[in-house]
Design an enzyme around this catalytic site. Structure first.
Site, PDB file in Angstrom:
ATOM      1  N   ASN A  58      -1.068  -2.070   3.509  1.00 57.84           N
ATOM      2  CA  ASN A  58      -0.034  -1.228   2.889  1.00 57.84           C
ATOM      3  C   ASN A  58      -0.421   0.223   3.155  1.00 57.84           C
ATOM      4  O   ASN A  58      -1.320   0.753   2.517  1.00 57.84           O
ATOM      5  CB  ASN A  58       0.028  -1.523   1.380  1.00 57.84           C
ATOM      6  CG  ASN A  58       1.028  -0.635   0.664  1.00 57.84           C
ATOM      7  OD1 ASN A  58       1.773   0.126   1.307  1.00 57.84           O
ATOM      8  ND2 ASN A  58       1.048  -0.717  -0.651  1.00 57.84           N
ATOM      9  N   TRP A  59       0.282   0.820   4.091  1.00 56.28           N
ATOM     10  CA  TRP A  59      -0.077   2.199   4.482  1.00 56.28           C
ATOM     11  C   TRP A  59       0.428   3.228   3.473  1.00 56.28           C
ATOM     12  O   TRP A  59       0.119   4.412   3.596  1.00 56.28           O
ATOM     13  CB  TRP A  59       0.467   2.507   5.884  1.00 56.28           C
ATOM     14  CG  TRP A  59      -0.138   1.678   6.979  1.00 56.28           C
ATOM     15  CD1 TRP A  59      -1.141   0.753   6.862  1.00 56.28           C
ATOM     16  CD2 TRP A  59       0.216   1.691   8.369  1.00 56.28           C
ATOM     17  NE1 TRP A  59      -1.433   0.194   8.082  1.00 56.28           N
ATOM     18  CE2 TRP A  59      -0.609   0.758   9.026  1.00 56.28           C
ATOM     19  CE3 TRP A  59       1.159   2.401   9.125  1.00 56.28           C
ATOM     20  CZ2 TRP A  59      -0.529   0.522  10.406  1.00 56.28           C
ATOM     21  CZ3 TRP A  59       1.245   2.164  10.491  1.00 56.28           C
ATOM     22  CH2 TRP A  59       0.405   1.239  11.121  1.00 56.28           C
ATOM     23  N   LYS A  60       1.232   2.792   2.520  1.00 54.58           N
ATOM     24  CA  LYS A  60       1.784   3.701   1.502  1.00 54.58           C
ATOM     25  C   LYS A  60       2.419   4.918   2.199  1.00 54.58           C
ATOM     26  O   LYS A  60       2.992   4.755   3.274  1.00 54.58           O
ATOM     27  CB  LYS A  60       0.701   4.073   0.484  1.00 54.58           C
ATOM     28  CG  LYS A  60       0.030   2.813  -0.104  1.00 54.58           C
ATOM     29  CD  LYS A  60      -0.848   3.058  -1.289  1.00 54.58           C
ATOM     30  CE  LYS A  60      -1.438   1.748  -1.790  1.00 54.58           C
ATOM     31  NZ  LYS A  60      -2.275   1.898  -2.988  1.00 54.58           N
ATOM     32  N   HIS A 109       5.432  -3.176  -6.002  1.00 55.17           N
ATOM     33  CA  HIS A 109       4.084  -2.602  -6.032  1.00 55.17           C
ATOM     34  C   HIS A 109       3.922  -1.793  -7.313  1.00 55.17           C
ATOM     35  O   HIS A 109       4.885  -1.175  -7.790  1.00 55.17           O
ATOM     36  CB  HIS A 109       3.873  -1.717  -4.796  1.00 55.17           C
ATOM     37  CG  HIS A 109       2.445  -1.302  -4.656  1.00 55.17           C
ATOM     38  ND1 HIS A 109       1.898  -0.267  -5.384  1.00 55.17           N
ATOM     39  CD2 HIS A 109       1.440  -1.806  -3.899  1.00 55.17           C
ATOM     40  CE1 HIS A 109       0.609  -0.159  -5.070  1.00 55.17           C
ATOM     41  NE2 HIS A 109       0.311  -1.084  -4.174  1.00 55.17           N
ATOM     42  N   GLU A 141       2.722   0.989  -7.880  1.00 54.72           N
ATOM     43  CA  GLU A 141       3.116   2.404  -7.756  1.00 54.72           C
ATOM     44  C   GLU A 141       4.630   2.554  -7.879  1.00 54.72           C
ATOM     45  O   GLU A 141       5.128   3.544  -8.415  1.00 54.72           O
ATOM     46  CB  GLU A 141       2.588   2.976  -6.434  1.00 54.72           C
ATOM     47  CG  GLU A 141       1.075   3.185  -6.495  1.00 54.72           C
ATOM     48  CD  GLU A 141       0.354   3.016  -5.167  1.00 54.72           C
ATOM     49  OE1 GLU A 141       1.002   3.040  -4.107  1.00 54.72           O
ATOM     50  OE2 GLU A 141      -0.878   2.840  -5.204  1.00 54.72           O
ATOM     51  N   GLU A 154      -2.709  -7.566  -7.833  1.00 55.83           N
ATOM     52  CA  GLU A 154      -3.382  -6.275  -7.698  1.00 55.83           C
ATOM     53  C   GLU A 154      -3.628  -5.691  -9.085  1.00 55.83           C
ATOM     54  O   GLU A 154      -2.712  -5.090  -9.678  1.00 55.83           O
ATOM     55  CB  GLU A 154      -2.511  -5.295  -6.907  1.00 55.83           C
ATOM     56  CG  GLU A 154      -2.217  -5.728  -5.492  1.00 55.83           C
ATOM     57  CD  GLU A 154      -1.864  -4.528  -4.603  1.00 55.83           C
ATOM     58  OE1 GLU A 154      -2.567  -4.348  -3.602  1.00 55.83           O
ATOM     59  OE2 GLU A 154      -0.929  -3.785  -4.915  1.00 55.83           O
ATOM     60  N   GLY A 207      -7.190   1.880  -5.433  1.00 54.24           N
ATOM     61  CA  GLY A 207      -7.563   3.230  -5.027  1.00 54.24           C
ATOM     62  C   GLY A 207      -8.710   3.820  -5.838  1.00 54.24           C
ATOM     63  O   GLY A 207      -8.996   5.006  -5.744  1.00 54.24           O
ATOM     64  N   SER A 209      -8.918  -2.020  -3.742  1.00 53.34           N
ATOM     65  CA  SER A 209     -10.214  -1.613  -3.172  1.00 53.34           C
ATOM     66  C   SER A 209     -10.856  -2.695  -2.304  1.00 53.34           C
ATOM     67  O   SER A 209     -12.072  -2.871  -2.318  1.00 53.34           O
ATOM     68  CB  SER A 209     -11.167  -1.158  -4.283  1.00 53.34           C
ATOM     69  OG  SER A 209     -10.626  -0.041  -4.977  1.00 53.34           O
ATOM     70  N   GLY A 228      -4.986  -1.273   0.876  1.00 53.71           N
ATOM     71  CA  GLY A 228      -4.464   0.081   0.932  1.00 53.71           C
ATOM     72  C   GLY A 228      -5.345   0.954   1.807  1.00 53.71           C
ATOM     73  O   GLY A 228      -5.247   0.944   3.040  1.00 53.71           O
ATOM     74  N   GLY A 229      -6.237   1.710   1.179  1.00 55.90           N
ATOM     75  CA  GLY A 229      -7.059   2.696   1.886  1.00 55.90           C
ATOM     76  C   GLY A 229      -7.733   2.177   3.153  1.00 55.90           C
ATOM     77  O   GLY A 229      -7.693   2.834   4.197  1.00 55.90           O
TER      78      GLY A 229
HETATM   79  P1  13P Z   1      -6.489   0.222  -2.177  1.00 53.79           P
HETATM   80  O1  13P Z   1      -6.941  -0.837  -1.204  1.00 53.79           O
HETATM   81  O2  13P Z   1      -6.506   1.600  -1.609  1.00 53.79           O
HETATM   82  O3  13P Z   1      -7.196   0.100  -3.497  1.00 53.79           O
HETATM   83  O4  13P Z   1      -4.926  -0.079  -2.487  1.00 53.79           O
HETATM   84  C1  13P Z   1      -4.559  -1.345  -2.839  1.00 53.79           C
HETATM   85  C2  13P Z   1      -3.087  -1.425  -2.820  1.00 53.79           C
HETATM   86  O5  13P Z   1      -2.407  -0.836  -3.652  1.00 53.79           O
HETATM   87  C3  13P Z   1      -2.448  -2.195  -1.750  1.00 53.79           C
HETATM   88  O6  13P Z   1      -1.103  -2.391  -2.006  1.00 53.79           O
END
Ligand code: 13P
Length: 253
Positions: free
Chosen positions: A9-11, A95, A97, A167, A173, A213, A234-235
């Site tokens: 997920n590149w957000k 998600h 967010e 999640e 994050g 994470s 994510g990251g």
């Molecule tokens: P991180 O891997 O940066 O914690 O993000 C997880 C995430 O929200 C994937 O959708």
């Protein structure tokens, strides 16, 4: 029997040139993968270019959200057929967010999931508890409610296409991963709930990703848990080498 699925997920990251370069690097670094579904989720504006850069490779493309209507007066929204048009096969829905910052509700996520399935898109439905809910020992109440709501009205013919992504919000994050045991406990409870909602046989076919994470250093312990069927990253998905290491470590051959 469940093929692991690793999704990046590149957000709201990566401008066009970098997005294409990252997608191509992921496809080439993971080209030896045998038994893992690999998906990347760029921003809407990069979807078409990334999908065309990945055409003919084993890497699929996901959107990060979707509207339910196919077209109409919905300023700023993107329809399911617009996603399929550009070669998108998956869509991340609900998600945390989006729930936190954009008011997405369980009911809305459920509607989107049904529409996605009707258009041949695989929904990756996110669920998870906040830190406060975990500390108040409400994790399973929260997650069960979200899963039940998100899947309402999805029949046996479609449910095995759905991917769930557990999640825990406190792990996103933050660098704080749920321990493999903490994640496994929730995944097993989700699968037990799926068995109640559908059947044991169906529950065994549904993939449940862990997210929060995930890194090359912790994927092996997570993916070795019996009910963890992949990761939503994510990251660590923003760099080809870390994401590819996560993919390769999830390949059980
Ligand atoms: P991180 O891997 O940066 O914690 O993000 C997880 C995430 O929200 C994937 O959708």
């Amino acid at each position: 029997m469940r093929t692991p699925i690793i999704a990046g997920n590149w957000k709201m990251n990566k401008h066009l040139e970098d997005a294409i370069a990252l997608a191509e690097a992921v496809a080439s670094a993971t080209s030896d993968v045998k038994n893992v579904d690999v998906v990347v989720a760029p921003t809407f504006v990069c979807l078409a270019s990334v999908a065309s850069a990945l055409e003919g490779t084993h890497v699929g493309v996901a959107a990060q959200n979707m509207h339910t209507a196919t077209s109409g007066a919905f300023t700023g929204e993107i329809s399911p057929t617009m996603l399929t048009d550009v070669g998108c096969g998956h869509v991340i829905l609900g998600h945390s967010e989006r729930r936190q910052f954009f008011g997405e509700t369980d009911r809305g996520v459920n509607e989107k999931a049904k529409v996605a399935l009707a258009h041949g898109l695989i929904p990756i439905i996110c669920i998870g508890e906040s830190l406060g809910e975990r500390e108040a020992e409400q994790t399973m109440d929260k997650v069960s409610f979200q899963v039940t709501a998100a899947l309402s009205g999805i029949g046996e013919e479609d449910i095995t296409k759905v991917v769930l992504a557990y999640e825990p919000i406190w792990a996103i994050g933050t660098g704080k991963t749920a321990t493999p045991e903490q994640a496994q406990e929730v995944h097993a409870s989700i699968r037990a709930l799926l068995a109640q909602l559908y059947s044991e046989d169906i529950a065994q076919q549904i993939r449940i990703q862990y997210g929060g994470s995930v890194k090359p250093a912790n994927i092996a312990d997570l993916i070795s848990q019996p009910d963890i069927d992949g990761a939503l990253v994510g990251g660590a998905s923003l760099k080809a080498d870390s994401f590819s290491q996560i993919v390769m470590a999830s390949d059980k051959g």
